[in-house]
Design a protein around this motif. Structure first.
Motif, PDB file in Angstrom:
ATOM      1  N   ALA A 160       7.669 -12.079   6.229  1.00  0.00           N
ATOM      2  CA  ALA A 160       7.105 -13.418   6.071  1.00  0.00           C
ATOM      3  C   ALA A 160       6.862 -13.786   4.614  1.00  0.00           C
ATOM      4  O   ALA A 160       6.966 -14.953   4.237  1.00  0.00           O
ATOM      5  N   THR A 161       6.546 -12.797   3.771  1.00  0.00           N
ATOM      6  CA  THR A 161       6.100 -13.096   2.410  1.00  0.00           C
ATOM      7  C   THR A 161       6.969 -12.510   1.304  1.00  0.00           C
ATOM      8  O   THR A 161       6.895 -12.954   0.157  1.00  0.00           O
ATOM      9  N   GLY A 162       7.781 -11.501   1.607  1.00  0.00           N
ATOM     10  CA  GLY A 162       8.554 -10.839   0.567  1.00  0.00           C
ATOM     11  C   GLY A 162       7.781  -9.786  -0.193  1.00  0.00           C
ATOM     12  O   GLY A 162       8.296  -9.213  -1.164  1.00  0.00           O
ATOM     13  N   GLU A 163       6.555  -9.488   0.218  1.00  0.00           N
ATOM     14  CA  GLU A 163       5.793  -8.413  -0.408  1.00  0.00           C
ATOM     15  C   GLU A 163       6.420  -7.075  -0.023  1.00  0.00           C
ATOM     16  O   GLU A 163       6.820  -6.860   1.125  1.00  0.00           O
ATOM     17  N   VAL A 164       6.500  -6.166  -0.993  1.00  0.00           N
ATOM     18  CA  VAL A 164       7.162  -4.885  -0.774  1.00  0.00           C
ATOM     19  C   VAL A 164       6.232  -3.751  -1.167  1.00  0.00           C
ATOM     20  O   VAL A 164       5.654  -3.756  -2.259  1.00  0.00           O
ATOM     21  N   ARG A 165       6.074  -2.799  -0.262  1.00  0.00           N
ATOM     22  CA  ARG A 165       5.385  -1.550  -0.568  1.00  0.00           C
ATOM     23  C   ARG A 165       6.434  -0.461  -0.763  1.00  0.00           C
ATOM     24  O   ARG A 165       7.389  -0.389  -0.012  1.00  0.00           O
ATOM     25  N   VAL A 166       6.232   0.392  -1.774  1.00  0.00           N
ATOM     26  CA  VAL A 166       7.244   1.376  -2.158  1.00  0.00           C
ATOM     27  C   VAL A 166       6.591   2.739  -2.366  1.00  0.00           C
ATOM     28  O   VAL A 166       5.526   2.842  -2.961  1.00  0.00           O
ATOM     29  N   VAL A 167       7.254   3.775  -1.860  1.00  0.00           N
ATOM     30  CA  VAL A 167       6.946   5.151  -2.244  1.00  0.00           C
ATOM     31  C   VAL A 167       8.192   5.698  -2.927  1.00  0.00           C
ATOM     32  O   VAL A 167       9.258   5.788  -2.318  1.00  0.00           O
ATOM     33  N   ASP A 168       8.057   6.030  -4.206  1.00  0.00           N
ATOM     34  CA  ASP A 168       9.171   6.521  -5.006  1.00  0.00           C
ATOM     35  C   ASP A 168       9.024   8.033  -5.144  1.00  0.00           C
ATOM     36  O   ASP A 168       8.185   8.513  -5.893  1.00  0.00           O
ATOM     37  N   ALA A 169       9.840   8.768  -4.400  1.00  0.00           N
ATOM     38  CA  ALA A 169       9.799  10.233  -4.452  1.00  0.00           C
ATOM     39  C   ALA A 169      10.997  10.730  -5.258  1.00  0.00           C
ATOM     40  O   ALA A 169      11.969  11.249  -4.722  1.00  0.00           O
ATOM     41  N   GLY A 170      10.934  10.532  -6.589  1.00  0.00           N
ATOM     42  CA  GLY A 170      12.024  10.941  -7.465  1.00  0.00           C
ATOM     43  C   GLY A 170      13.311  10.230  -7.164  1.00  0.00           C
ATOM     44  O   GLY A 170      14.377  10.835  -7.074  1.00  0.00           O
ATOM     45  N   PRO A 192      10.022  14.749  -5.772  1.00  0.00           N
ATOM     46  CA  PRO A 192      10.941  14.668  -4.632  1.00  0.00           C
ATOM     47  C   PRO A 192      10.346  15.293  -3.381  1.00  0.00           C
ATOM     48  O   PRO A 192       9.475  16.183  -3.454  1.00  0.00           O
ATOM     49  N   LEU A 193      10.824  14.860  -2.246  1.00  0.00           N
ATOM     50  CA  LEU A 193      10.347  15.385  -0.976  1.00  0.00           C
ATOM     51  C   LEU A 193      10.779  16.842  -0.818  1.00  0.00           C
ATOM     52  O   LEU A 193      11.943  17.182  -1.047  1.00  0.00           O
ATOM     53  N   GLY A 194       9.828  17.679  -0.431  1.00  0.00           N
ATOM     54  CA  GLY A 194      10.142  19.074  -0.170  1.00  0.00           C
ATOM     55  C   GLY A 194      10.167  19.967  -1.384  1.00  0.00           C
ATOM     56  O   GLY A 194      10.535  21.136  -1.274  1.00  0.00           O
ATOM     57  N   MET A 195       9.768  19.479  -2.559  1.00  0.00           N
ATOM     58  CA  MET A 195       9.803  20.313  -3.761  1.00  0.00           C
ATOM     59  C   MET A 195       8.615  21.271  -3.802  1.00  0.00           C
ATOM     60  O   MET A 195       8.756  22.466  -4.113  1.00  0.00           O
ATOM     61  N   PHE A 196       7.421  20.750  -3.480  1.00  0.00           N
ATOM     62  CA  PHE A 196       6.216  21.573  -3.469  1.00  0.00           C
ATOM     63  C   PHE A 196       5.450  21.331  -2.175  1.00  0.00           C
ATOM     64  O   PHE A 196       5.657  20.335  -1.483  1.00  0.00           O
ATOM     65  N   GLU A 197       4.545  22.223  -1.887  1.00  0.00           N
ATOM     66  CA  GLU A 197       3.768  22.112  -0.663  1.00  0.00           C
ATOM     67  C   GLU A 197       2.646  21.094  -0.828  1.00  0.00           C
ATOM     68  O   GLU A 197       1.983  21.043  -1.867  1.00  0.00           O
ATOM     69  N   ASP A 198       2.450  20.268   0.204  1.00  0.00           N
ATOM     70  CA  ASP A 198       1.320  19.325   0.269  1.00  0.00           C
ATOM     71  C   ASP A 198       1.269  18.361  -0.915  1.00  0.00           C
ATOM     72  O   ASP A 198       0.205  18.110  -1.493  1.00  0.00           O
ATOM     73  N   THR A 199       2.407  17.810  -1.297  1.00  0.00           N
ATOM     74  CA  THR A 199       2.431  16.795  -2.346  1.00  0.00           C
ATOM     75  C   THR A 199       1.735  15.527  -1.851  1.00  0.00           C
ATOM     76  O   THR A 199       1.899  15.122  -0.704  1.00  0.00           O
ATOM     77  N   VAL A 200       0.959  14.906  -2.721  1.00  0.00           N
ATOM     78  CA  VAL A 200       0.252  13.670  -2.383  1.00  0.00           C
ATOM     79  C   VAL A 200       1.039  12.494  -2.956  1.00  0.00           C
ATOM     80  O   VAL A 200       1.350  12.462  -4.151  1.00  0.00           O
ATOM     81  N   TYR A 201       1.360  11.520  -2.107  1.00  0.00           N
ATOM     82  CA  TYR A 201       2.142  10.365  -2.529  1.00  0.00           C
ATOM     83  C   TYR A 201       1.275   9.101  -2.519  1.00  0.00           C
ATOM     84  O   TYR A 201       0.281   9.016  -1.800  1.00  0.00           O
ATOM     85  N   ALA A 202       1.710   8.128  -3.314  1.00  0.00           N
ATOM     86  CA  ALA A 202       0.997   6.848  -3.403  1.00  0.00           C
ATOM     87  C   ALA A 202       2.003   5.713  -3.361  1.00  0.00           C
ATOM     88  O   ALA A 202       3.170   5.878  -3.752  1.00  0.00           O
ATOM     89  N   THR A 203       1.551   4.558  -2.906  1.00  0.00           N
ATOM     90  CA  THR A 203       2.427   3.390  -2.819  1.00  0.00           C
ATOM     91  C   THR A 203       2.322   2.544  -4.076  1.00  0.00           C
ATOM     92  O   THR A 203       1.291   2.513  -4.747  1.00  0.00           O
ATOM     93  N   GLN A 204       3.405   1.848  -4.369  1.00  0.00           N
ATOM     94  CA  GLN A 204       3.447   0.824  -5.402  1.00  0.00           C
ATOM     95  C   GLN A 204       3.819  -0.490  -4.731  1.00  0.00           C
ATOM     96  O   GLN A 204       4.278  -0.507  -3.590  1.00  0.00           O
ATOM     97  N   ARG A 205       3.632  -1.587  -5.443  1.00  0.00           N
ATOM     98  CA  ARG A 205       3.899  -2.898  -4.847  1.00  0.00           C
ATOM     99  C   ARG A 205       4.852  -3.703  -5.715  1.00  0.00           C
ATOM    100  O   ARG A 205       4.764  -3.694  -6.946  1.00  0.00           O
ATOM    101  N   LEU A 206       5.768  -4.391  -5.034  1.00  0.00           N
ATOM    102  CA  LEU A 206       6.708  -5.309  -5.661  1.00  0.00           C
ATOM    103  C   LEU A 206       6.721  -6.588  -4.848  1.00  0.00           C
ATOM    104  O   LEU A 206       6.046  -6.711  -3.832  1.00  0.00           O
TER     105      LEU A 206
END
Length: 304
Positions: A160-170, A192-206
């Protein structure tokens, strides 16, 4: 493609043909579960085993809606099993996953299959992008203990709005073509996904606006340097996007791969996936109706 004579190309006929095409598409999808006929017809030659594994899990090469057109193309299509691509469209959002290739051969196809099924499992369980990235990270690390990480980009577009949430894993690179300007969208790269155990990710917005074209380029290549990537490859991608600006969304991924293949030797890895997303957005009246509906759903003032 159906081309109608001018005197028959009325809106009624067009809508009727669209309904027929949609019904036929659903029927073929159901029939595809019970026969190899349609899959054999699609192929120009035999697939390698890794490619067969990949073709079995990827969603396809196209997805369209009122707000967007989405098309993908990858090479080598008949021998590689390392491409990772997925999407899911609902009435509210378009979710998209693109990942760098994981190399040729069955081991890469197994990594891709594990990653795709982990992402889908998390998404179908109702988890957000961070949850999807975290579950996939755990699945890959639990299986490969950091030896087969996957550089991925997870996005969710509000239709509806074009708002984008992003998780950039390398992630792979993403480019925006707006008007006559082409620019690489710089994101904060996480592990990157699977590189280390229990990596914490965050979202960015575009935010995307009507008329924007996003181009995703995912390669089978070594981890780019911390400064932001391969400068020679970036220049080649920028030139290729500029040369294909007038090309339709459906034809752009293949045209981009062709343009990149014509660059000097060594400029493009053997394994590449290109995805093109044209964003049309919604008409102002449609966006206003959605906003008003969301406002009505908000809780009212407390009773006194």
């Amino acid at each position: 493609m159906v081309v109608l004579p001018p005197d028959r190309a009325t809106s009624e006929v067009t809508e009727e043909l669209a309904d027929v095409a949609e019904t036929l598409g659903h029927a073929l999808r159901v029939a595809d579960r019970h026969t190899d006929l349609y899959r054999r017809t699609r192929r120009a030659r035999a697939l390698s085993v890794p490619a067969e594994m990949q073709w079995g899990v990827l969603p396809g090469q196209a997805c369209t809606g009122a707000e967007f057109d989405l098309y993908a193309y990858w090479e080598p299509s008949y021998t590689s099993g390392g491409h990772v691509l997925d999407w899911c469209a609902t009435e509210e959002e378009l979710t998209l996953v693109v990942a760098d290739g994981t190399g040729p051969g069955a081991p890469s196809a197994l990594v891709s299959s594990l990653a795709l099924n982990a992402i889908r499992n998390a998404r179908r369980a109702g988890l957000d992008l961070v949850g999807q990235a975290s579950l996939t990270d755990q699945a890959l690390y639990g299986q490969h203990r950091g030896e087969r990480p996957l550089s991925a980009l997870l996005l969710s577009f509000a239709r509806a709005t074009g708002e984008v949430r992003v998780v950039d894993a390398g992630s792979p690179t993403v480019w925006r073509d707006r008007g006559a300007a082409t620019e690489r969208i710089e994101l904060e790269r996480q592990l990157p996904l699977g590189m280390f155990e229990d990596t914490v990710y965050a979202t960015q917005r575009l935010r995307v606006v009507p008329g924007d074209r996003l181009v995703f380029v995912a390669c089978d290549r070594d981890e780019p340097p911390p400064g932001g990537g391969d400068a020679a490859l970036d220049r080649a991608v920028r030139r290729a996007i500029g040369r294909t600006r007038g090309t339709s969304c459906a034809d752009t991924p293949r045209a981009l791969v062709r343009e990149l293949r014509e660059e000097p030797p060594g400029g493009l890895p053997d394994d590449v996936l290109v995805l093109c997303l044209d964003w049309h957005g919604r008409a102002p009246a449609e966006r206003r109706a959605v906003t008003e509906e969301e406002h009505r759903r908000l809780p009212g003032p407390p009773a006194v």
